[in-house]
Design a protein around this motif. Structure first.
Motif, PDB file in Angstrom:
ATOM      1  N   GLU A   1       0.846  -1.197   0.000  1.00  0.00           N
ATOM      2  CA  GLU A   1       0.000   0.000   0.000  1.00  0.00           C
ATOM      3  C   GLU A   1       0.873   1.235   0.000  1.00  0.00           C
ATOM      4  O   GLU A   1       0.604   2.211  -0.698  1.00  0.00           O
ATOM      5  CB  GLU A   1      -0.867   0.050   1.263  1.00  0.00           C
ATOM      6  CG  GLU A   1      -2.075  -0.843   1.244  1.00  0.00           C
ATOM      7  CD  GLU A   1      -2.776  -0.833   2.604  1.00  0.00           C
ATOM      8  OE1 GLU A   1      -2.613   0.147   3.368  1.00  0.00           O
ATOM      9  OE2 GLU A   1      -3.476  -1.817   2.898  1.00  0.00           O
ATOM     10  N   ILE A   2       1.926   1.168   0.805  1.00  0.00           N
ATOM     11  CA  ILE A   2       2.747   2.360   0.970  1.00  0.00           C
ATOM     12  C   ILE A   2       3.493   2.694  -0.315  1.00  0.00           C
ATOM     13  O   ILE A   2       3.622   3.878  -0.667  1.00  0.00           O
ATOM     14  CB  ILE A   2       3.697   2.180   2.165  1.00  0.00           C
ATOM     15  CG1 ILE A   2       2.859   2.322   3.439  1.00  0.00           C
ATOM     16  CG2 ILE A   2       4.821   3.193   2.157  1.00  0.00           C
ATOM     17  CD1 ILE A   2       3.588   2.024   4.694  1.00  0.00           C
TER      18      ILE A   2
ATOM     19  N   GLU B   1      -5.181  -5.090  -7.076  1.00  0.00           N
ATOM     20  CA  GLU B   1      -5.004  -6.412  -7.686  1.00  0.00           C
ATOM     21  C   GLU B   1      -3.564  -6.882  -7.521  1.00  0.00           C
ATOM     22  O   GLU B   1      -3.302  -8.021  -7.150  1.00  0.00           O
ATOM     23  CB  GLU B   1      -5.345  -6.395  -9.184  1.00  0.00           C
ATOM     24  CG  GLU B   1      -6.800  -6.065  -9.489  1.00  0.00           C
ATOM     25  CD  GLU B   1      -7.095  -4.592  -9.324  1.00  0.00           C
ATOM     26  OE1 GLU B   1      -6.274  -3.762  -9.783  1.00  0.00           O
ATOM     27  OE2 GLU B   1      -8.118  -4.248  -8.697  1.00  0.00           O
ATOM     28  N   GLU B   2      -2.635  -5.977  -7.798  1.00  0.00           N
ATOM     29  CA  GLU B   2      -1.225  -6.340  -7.647  1.00  0.00           C
ATOM     30  C   GLU B   2      -0.946  -6.785  -6.214  1.00  0.00           C
ATOM     31  O   GLU B   2      -0.245  -7.773  -5.972  1.00  0.00           O
ATOM     32  CB  GLU B   2      -0.333  -5.145  -7.998  1.00  0.00           C
ATOM     33  CG  GLU B   2      -0.278  -4.847  -9.493  1.00  0.00           C
ATOM     34  CD  GLU B   2       0.405  -3.511  -9.769  1.00  0.00           C
ATOM     35  OE1 GLU B   2       1.344  -3.476 -10.572  1.00  0.00           O
ATOM     36  OE2 GLU B   2      -0.003  -2.486  -9.170  1.00  0.00           O
TER      37      GLU B   2
ATOM     38  N   VAL C   1       0.426 -10.894  -2.288  1.00  0.00           N
ATOM     39  CA  VAL C   1       0.163 -11.454  -0.967  1.00  0.00           C
ATOM     40  C   VAL C   1      -0.045 -12.962  -1.077  1.00  0.00           C
ATOM     41  O   VAL C   1       0.541 -13.749  -0.326  1.00  0.00           O
ATOM     42  CB  VAL C   1      -1.067 -10.778  -0.331  1.00  0.00           C
ATOM     43  CG1 VAL C   1      -1.539 -11.543   0.898  1.00  0.00           C
ATOM     44  CG2 VAL C   1      -0.735  -9.343   0.051  1.00  0.00           C
ATOM     45  N   ALA C   2      -0.863 -13.372  -2.043  1.00  0.00           N
ATOM     46  CA  ALA C   2      -1.136 -14.796  -2.205  1.00  0.00           C
ATOM     47  C   ALA C   2       0.163 -15.549  -2.459  1.00  0.00           C
ATOM     48  O   ALA C   2       0.431 -16.612  -1.889  1.00  0.00           O
ATOM     49  CB  ALA C   2      -2.109 -15.006  -3.357  1.00  0.00           C
TER      50      ALA C   2
ATOM     51  N   ALA D   1       7.317  -9.840   0.468  1.00  0.00           N
ATOM     52  CA  ALA D   1       6.367  -9.184  -0.436  1.00  0.00           C
ATOM     53  C   ALA D   1       6.947  -7.853  -0.911  1.00  0.00           C
ATOM     54  O   ALA D   1       6.747  -7.433  -2.044  1.00  0.00           O
ATOM     55  CB  ALA D   1       5.043  -8.951   0.282  1.00  0.00           C
ATOM     56  N   PHE D   2       7.661  -7.198  -0.052  1.00  0.00           N
ATOM     57  CA  PHE D   2       8.240  -5.905  -0.369  1.00  0.00           C
ATOM     58  C   PHE D   2       9.242  -6.055  -1.514  1.00  0.00           C
ATOM     59  O   PHE D   2       9.489  -5.130  -2.265  1.00  0.00           O
ATOM     60  CB  PHE D   2       8.929  -5.371   0.890  1.00  0.00           C
ATOM     61  CG  PHE D   2       9.251  -3.915   0.832  1.00  0.00           C
ATOM     62  CD1 PHE D   2       8.284  -2.981   0.476  1.00  0.00           C
ATOM     63  CD2 PHE D   2      10.527  -3.458   1.154  1.00  0.00           C
ATOM     64  CE1 PHE D   2       8.583  -1.644   0.437  1.00  0.00           C
ATOM     65  CE2 PHE D   2      10.823  -2.111   1.105  1.00  0.00           C
ATOM     66  CZ  PHE D   2       9.855  -1.204   0.753  1.00  0.00           C
ATOM     67  N   ASP D   3       9.803  -7.249  -1.605  1.00  0.00           N
ATOM     68  CA  ASP D   3      10.619  -7.636  -2.759  1.00  0.00           C
ATOM     69  C   ASP D   3      11.796  -6.707  -3.017  1.00  0.00           C
ATOM     70  O   ASP D   3      12.042  -6.291  -4.142  1.00  0.00           O
ATOM     71  CB  ASP D   3       9.731  -7.708  -4.012  1.00  0.00           C
ATOM     72  CG  ASP D   3      10.342  -8.676  -5.018  1.00  0.00           C
ATOM     73  OD1 ASP D   3      11.289  -9.394  -4.657  1.00  0.00           O
ATOM     74  OD2 ASP D   3       9.862  -8.711  -6.171  1.00  0.00           O
ATOM     75  N   ALA D   4      12.501  -6.387  -1.942  1.00  0.00           N
ATOM     76  CA  ALA D   4      13.698  -5.582  -2.136  1.00  0.00           C
ATOM     77  C   ALA D   4      14.866  -6.521  -2.444  1.00  0.00           C
ATOM     78  O   ALA D   4      14.793  -7.714  -2.176  1.00  0.00           O
ATOM     79  CB  ALA D   4      13.986  -4.782  -0.877  1.00  0.00           C
TER      80      ALA D   4
END
Ligand SMILES: Nc1ncnc2c1ncn2[C@@H]1O[C@H](COP(=O)(O)OP(=O)(O)OP(=O)(O)O)[C@@H](O)[C@H]1O
Ligand SMILES: Nc1ncnc2c1ncn2[C@@H]1O[C@H](COP(=O)(O)OP(=O)(O)OP(=O)(O)O)[C@@H](O)[C@H]1O
Ligand SMILES: [Mg+2]
Ligand SMILES: [Mg+2]
Lengths: 307, 266, 281, 291, 266
Positions: free
Chosen positions: E113-114, E120-121, E126-127, E161-164
């Motif tokens: 969100e941030i 949708e993304e 998350v899933a 999820a943040f995928d850094a």
């Protein structure tokens, strides 16, 4: 119509019947006035309200008005519907008090909030200290009711002929159980319930005209109330927003009030004024006022209104 | 309690078909079910098992902090309550649980005050156990002025000061780093060898359980049961590097297998 | 001219604020925690003085701070007598009795969970009531002198203190209680060594809430009847006489007394519950 | 049923105990007057007559519970609610000032708390004065507030609401400052690693964390608001409202009327606190706090 | 930053003589002193050392949560601050730190969100990460409805999820029992192998450090220094029972020796 706000000295009751009658009977309307009556209460200083611009005219006792004048608030008496004082000190007989000479060493209930001045000058006239002890009297700040005398916390309490006295009677004490000292009889009476405005109002002819009409209508109301006390009491009752007043009490009060307004056509009697000032000046070490006031009353309004 | 079995050596703790069911909002939780176990005097028994298998509950039943709902348990031949009132237990909780308004010294003295020792006896005892856990010199500090590991050691010292014959320890070293843990393991073994106390010890760590115990009780959850009781064949004298010996690894392997059976993974 | 006065006052206020912003960048320098709020207070007073003078507000409505200071000096004797009557006799006595009684009650009902479960909601309810409404009744019952003021204070303090103490006594965590059980400790040993110390923060919370209640209760009760001294008496009487400077002087005394009272209890709290996380840092 | 027993029974017992004590106290406090009356009338009172008298006096020192109940029934159910003698009418007047003051107070309190949490200068300079402000006896300055506001043309509801706000903002400030600071440093650091903006940190972290604190203080604040409204009614000239009722009752020594106003105020306070509690429960449920 | 040494492969994280001193009431605390360390892209680096040696502090300096008081550090050739604003880090704190008013799914969506992803993304991501940590089906649950281990996994999912590109983990598995821990270790290794992220990992457990890392940094306290950097010779493919091989035990032994040197015992 011209708007005008009247600040009462106390809660809605027959003490102010004249104004409510004038309002209810349309006397103000006839004079093209739109009058709002604001009831007072234990913590309302009418003088402060008028200083803050919350009212145009206020019902006040002369000692408080003169004291305020000395504090720099230039109040002027424009009419005096009450001729006599209704204030008295009511004592229980079983305390052994028969005359003012017996006060020494006793406990007396007094109203403060500006109403203490007549009492203080009376005591200084009697030469009694208010600091307690055997030689003086112990003073209590009396609440809004007469409990102190009923419960024996005070030997005497302040009462008005038209109000608190009857509360004592209602509570079950009989007149035979009581001794009363009217300020009127003791020669220390001061003028009660007069109409006061700020000096600056009197400089404006339009305002003066409004006041003249107001006083005229108010006095008409007072005379009507004197003649029709029961009807007046019912009018007051209708205007009581707290719903706490009883019919019986208000009718009786109206009867007593009529006795106090009886001698007045609305104009201030300079002799009464002089006597009040003298009594206030003689307040011993801590007089209510320190010098005779100048211009604290005027007949201009009553002269124009009543003739 | 009459059905205590006739063995030559009376067990210190004897549980027979012990069950404990908690009634909760969403139905009963069988924290313990039909647990039968003997602990002999002077044994060092470790309890190991996944979270929620009832290790803590079992210890609490022994210490009369929880009432069983079925079966029997005796401690020194008495009920747990009698044993508690006879002050038979020292208990080390998972968290240090030191009272923050008392210094370390006075925390350790707390149980001694309660049993009514004199000030001098208290002081002597406190100094002695503080030394045992390497905290001499810290007795005037407050708990929050110490690191987590030091707090945990203080809490162990408190239980030792109480000097009961049965020492129950619920994951006392959970919060410590490996080196400190090794050190305290050594200390604990030495203390046990010296005093001959009976020790019940809960842990999550397989090496720790194997290193310390004479008997390892493996438990599994839902309902809480004992799935395996492993008698350790290791000698009483255990240097730290015993952990790299084949016997050690074998016992560890057996414990791990027993544990894995209780988990949902694999 | 008047505009200038207002402007000057506003400027002073802004300047003081700017100084405060700079000072508060380093809050841990010695004295900063006192200087900053004091400067803020001074700025407000200057602003008040400026506005009252600049807008020519009548002294019978709101006196300028300078007049209040003069009254404080001139009438110090009267103010002291009032202070003794209302604060020392009325508020402090009532505070001690009310808090003490509540504390003992809490310990008495501590052994009965049944009573606790009943009393806590009722106590919470009563604590939220406009107890001030009882003032006229208590004056009727206990007479005009300070005893009735103390009675009002007792009633006002009792329930907040009771609720806090009862709650505090439940604070000791289950583990520590279990620990005491494994020692075979008696009820009283557990109470004195574990539960009362653990209740400390709550008990002090109650004591702190009660400080302001005590002062307000004692003053308000005087509005419903009193001897001719006392801070409540002074305020109501002097309003009637339009001596607003004296009224405000009394209010200043009351605010100072209340703040100091609160401060003293806070200091005691710091000393007694030094171990609680909220007192560290 | 067992839930009812374990929750309500203790409370009912305590209430019954209080009512019982109350009747006894009524006997003790009212007996002197009854005896006094009897002596003056020259009759002897038997014990049962005495008790009956103490529970049925016109202006008792302490009215018996049933007298208050009767008075409340008569002044609520049996009067038109527009009548000035109806407690519902007076209750409504007080309630409107309370609600307005509560909204002002809560809003002001929250804003002040945000200022204090986000601005250190404000934290250091304002907070001590907020505490000092509560040491000022509000009843003492209430009349002056009303006169001063009158002077600038505000009268009626607003001055009362302002007094009520004065009492209610304090608990909100204290609670909200605590609440907004309640997320621990780790969570705030976490927002930093997301490089979230201050507004994002506020809305997604600080504000939701403060909700439990907010409701706790709102409950205190709404009760304080009611006290404020009542106090504000005392000096407005005893015109209308529960406070005026109290005062008028006191003025005429009508103890039954005082007590009925007091009990109504209590009931009103209980309702208000209850409503806030209800809202709290709904919000907690929607936010997932309920367990 | 100019004195970055001329190496063929630019390190992702390059610390040179990094120092950090906290000013406290009772004098300065040297949390880090002259730490020089390079971390290459795709490395899995574990930090191990006794409590208080500055592991957390070093991770925090990398993530721009703490300002060094001496020396330099670059991340992707930029300052840590620039890297943070460029959202280069995923950070897993020691405690799970889930927001109690958000469901697991919405907790994981928070960083998304941030950074402003569409609904949708967010849902898709998350899933995906829930699946990765075996928590599919739990996204509507609140944190307190999950066990401690599950919470910790959710918190890891959130960081993923943040995928850094850089994942910093501060004792993420400290609160878990051994079996769950083994399982998550396997999962983490698989994830790392698949994504090629650079990982900085703090732990107290020697086997864990050895099992996971390509490089083990051993630190010692007062002042916080790096005492040993051990490159692991273990293959990239690591089944769980690699832990019983001699190479493994040897590396573990070297780490233990390094650690012991930093402790006051012995
Ligand atoms: N007071 C209680 N009320 C209800 N259920 C309880 C209570 N205490 C424990 N339980 C339940 O009983 C079971 C066993 O709990 P216990 O604390 O003994 O587990 P444990 O083996 O010590 O786990 P851990 O390793 O996590 O400490 C768990 O499912 C737990 O949820
Ligand atoms: N904000 C701070 N202020 C003052 N000192 C601090 C602060 N943060 C950490 N320290 C000190 O810096 C040192 C290093 O702390 P750090 O948290 O990095 O240790 P660590 O290696 O992570 O330990 P642990 O394994 O216990 O988590 C410690 O001595 C600690 O007390
Ligand atoms: Mg457990
Ligand atoms: Mg750390």
């Amino acid at each position: 119509a011209d708007d005008l706000t009247l600040q009462l000295k106390w809660v809605t009751q027959s003490q102010f019947a004249g104004y409510y009658v004038a309002l209810d009977k349309g006397f103000y309307e006839e004079e093209d006035l739109n009058v709002t009556i604001q009831p007072g209460g234990p913590d309302i200083a009418p003088t402060q309200v008028i200083a803050g611009g919350g009212a145009d005219v206020t019902v006040e006792w002369m000692p408080a008005a003169l004291a305020a004048r000395e504090k720099g608030l230039p109040l002027v008496n424009i009419a005096q519907p009450f001729k006599s004082s209704g204030m008295m000190l009511t004592c229980r007989k079983d305390t052994g008090i028969a005359s003012p000479d017996d006060f020494a060493g006793k406990t007396l209930g007094v109203w403060f909030f500006g109403n203490e001045f007549p009492f203080l000058s009376w005591m200084s006239k009697l030469g009694l200290s208010t600091e307690g002890g055997d030689e003086g009297v112990t003073v209590l700040k009396q609440g809004f009711n007469v409990d102190p005398i009923l419960q024996g916390q005070a030997d005497c309490v302040s009462t008005m002929t038209y109000n608190e006295y009857w509360q004592i009677i209602d509570a079950g004490l009989t007149p035979d159980d009581l001794v009363v000292f009217k300020y009127e009889d003791q020669g220390v009476a001061t003028l009660e319930d007069g109409l006061y405005v700020l000096e600056e109002k009197l400089a404006d002819p339009a305002e003066v005209d409004k006041l003249v009409r107001f006083v005229r209508a108010s006095m008409k109301g007072w005379k009507y109330a004197e003649e029709n006390p029961d009807e007046a009491a019912m009018i007051v009752l209708d205007n009581d927003a707290t719903g706490a007043q009883t019919e019986e009490h208000q009718k009786r009060m109206m009867g007593e009030i009529a006795k106090l307004t009886a001698g007045s056509n609305g104009a201030l009697d300079p002799a009464d004024y002089e006597r009040t000032v003298e009594s206030l000046l003689s307040g011993g070490s801590d007089p209510v006022i320190t010098k005779a006031p100048e211009g604290a009353w005027t007949h201009d309004i009553t002269d124009a209104a009543l003739n | 309690m009459k059905e205590r079995p006739d063995v030559t050596k009376t067990p210190v703790i004897a549980a027979r078909d012990l069950s404990l069911t908690f009634e909760t909002n969403d139905g009963p939780v069988h924290a313990l079910k039909d647990v039968t176990l003997d602990i002999e005097e002077g044994e060092f028994v470790s309890f190991i098992g996944p979270s929620g298998c009832g290790k803590t509950t079992f210890l609490r039943v022994i210490a009369d902090l929880e009432q069983p709902t079925g079966g029997t348990i005796t401690v020194n031949g008495q009920t747990p309550r009698q044993a508690r009132l006879a002050r038979a237990y020292g208990y080390v909780f998972q968290a240090a649980g030191l009272l923050p308004w008392r210094t370390i010294g006075r925390n350790i003295a707390l149980p001694l005050e309660i049993i009514g020792l004199s000030k001098e006896e208290q002081a002597e005892k406190v100094a002695q156990v503080l030394d045992l856990v390497d905290l001499s010199g810290f007795d005037k500090k407050y708990p929050w002025q110490l690191s987590g590991g030091m707090q945990q050691r203080a809490s162990i010292a408190r239980a030792l000061a109480f000097d009961a014959d049965i020492l129950l320890m619920d994951e006392p070293f959970g919060a410590l780093d490996e080196i400190v843990r090794d050190h305290l393991n050594e200390q604990l073994l030495a203390l046990w060898a010296r005093t001959g106390k009976t020790i019940g010890f809960v842990t999550h760590s397989i090496p720790e359980a194997v290193y310390l115990s004479t008997k390892i009780v493996v438990m599994s959850p839902r309902p809480g049961r004992v799935t395996d009781v492993i008698e350790s064949s290791l000698p009483k004298e255990r240097p730290l590097d015993i952990r790299e010996t084949p016997e050690f690894l074998e016992i560890a392997h057996r414990v791990r297998e027993g544990l894995r059976a209780g988990h949902s993974y694999d | 001219m008047n505009g200038l006065i207002i402007l000057a006052a506003l400027l002073f206020w802004l300047a003081a604020w700017a100084v405060n912003v700079r000072l508060s960048k380093n809050p841990d320098k010695p004295g900063r925690r006192i200087i900053v709020p004091v400067l803020f207070g001074i700025a407000i007073i200057v602003l008040w003085e400026g506005l009252v003078r600049g807008l020519e507000v009548k002294a019978v409505l709101l006196p300028p701070p300078s007049a209040i200071v003069v009254a404080l000096g001139d009438k110090a004797g009267t103010l002291w007598i009032d202070f003794v009557q209302t604060f020392i006799k009325g508020a402090l006595t009532g505070y001690a009795i009310g808090c003490g009684a509540a504390f003992l009650t809490a310990i008495l009902i501590d052994r009965s969970p049944f009573l606790q479960r009943g009393l806590l909601p009722v106590g919470n309810f009563v604590a939220a009531l406009p107890i001030i409404g009882m003032a006229p009744i208590l004056v009727m019952w206990f007479g005009f002198d300070w005893q009735s003021k103390a009675a009002v204070v007792v009633v006002m303090c009792f329930f907040p203190m009771l609720v806090n103490t009862v709650q505090g006594l439940q604070q000791a965590d289950p583990m520590s209680r279990d620990l005491m059980r494994t020692y075979g400790a008696s009820y009283w040993q557990t109470l004195f060594k574990l539960r009362l110390p653990a209740a400390g923060p709550f008990i002090f919370n109650g004591l702190k809430i009660c400080t302001t209640l005590a002062l307000i209760g004692a003053i308000v009760a005087e509005f419903f009847g009193s001897p001719i001294k006392g801070m409540g008496f002074r305020i109501s009487t002097e309003v009637g006489r339009l001596s607003l400077d004296m009224v405000w002087a009394t209010i200043v005394v009351s605010a100072l007394a209340g703040t100091a009272f609160y401060g003293v209890v806070t200091l005691l709290e710091k000393a007694a519950t030094f171990w609680h996380p909220s007192q560290r840092r | 049923m067992s839930r009812f027993l374990s929750h309500a029974l203790p409370i009912l017992t305590v209430v019954a105990l209080i009512v019982g004590l109350w009747y006894l106290a009524a006997i003790a406090l009212n007996a002197p007057w009854a005896r006094d009356q009897a002596t003056r009338a020259g009759v002897d009172l038997s014990a049962s007559e005495l008790v009956a008298d103490t529970w049925s006096q016109d202006k008792p020192k302490l009215p018996a519970p049933h007298q208050i109940a009767t008075e409340i029934w008569e002044t609520t159910a049996e009067k038109k609610i527009t009548s000035k003698r109806s407690l519902v009418y007076h209750g409504w007047i007080t309630l409107s000032a309370t609600l307005l003051g509560f909204v002002f107070g809560a809003g002001f309190g929250i804003l002040l708390a945000i200022g204090i949490v986000y601005n250190r200068a404000m934290d250091m300079s304002v907070m001590p004065w907020v505490i000092a402000s509560q040491a000022i006896p509000i009843l003492a300055i209430a009349p002056m507030i009303i006169v001063v506001l009158n002077a600038v043309g505000l009268s009626g509801l607003i001055p009362k609401a302002i007094i009520s706000m004065y009492l209610s903002f304090f608990p909100v400030v204290v609670g909200m400052v605590k609440g907004l600071r309640s997320p621990d440093a780790m969570l705030i650091d976490q927002m930093r690693t997301y490089s979230a903006s201050p507004a994002q940190t506020f809305w997604k972290l600080r504000f939701p964390s403060s909700v439990p604190y907010l409701f706790t203080s709102l409950k205190v604040a709404v009760a304080a608001s009611l006290v404020g409204a009542i106090v504000g009614e005392l000096p407005t000239g005893a015109v209308a409202g529960l406070g005026a009722r109290l005062l008028a009752g006191s003025y005429y020594g009508q103890t039954i009327q005082i007590w009925s106003a007091l009990i109504s105020a209590a009931a009103l306070a209980a309702c208000l606190v209850g409503i806030v509690g209800l809202v709290e429960r709904v919000v907690n449920k929607r936010m997932g706090f309920a367990r």
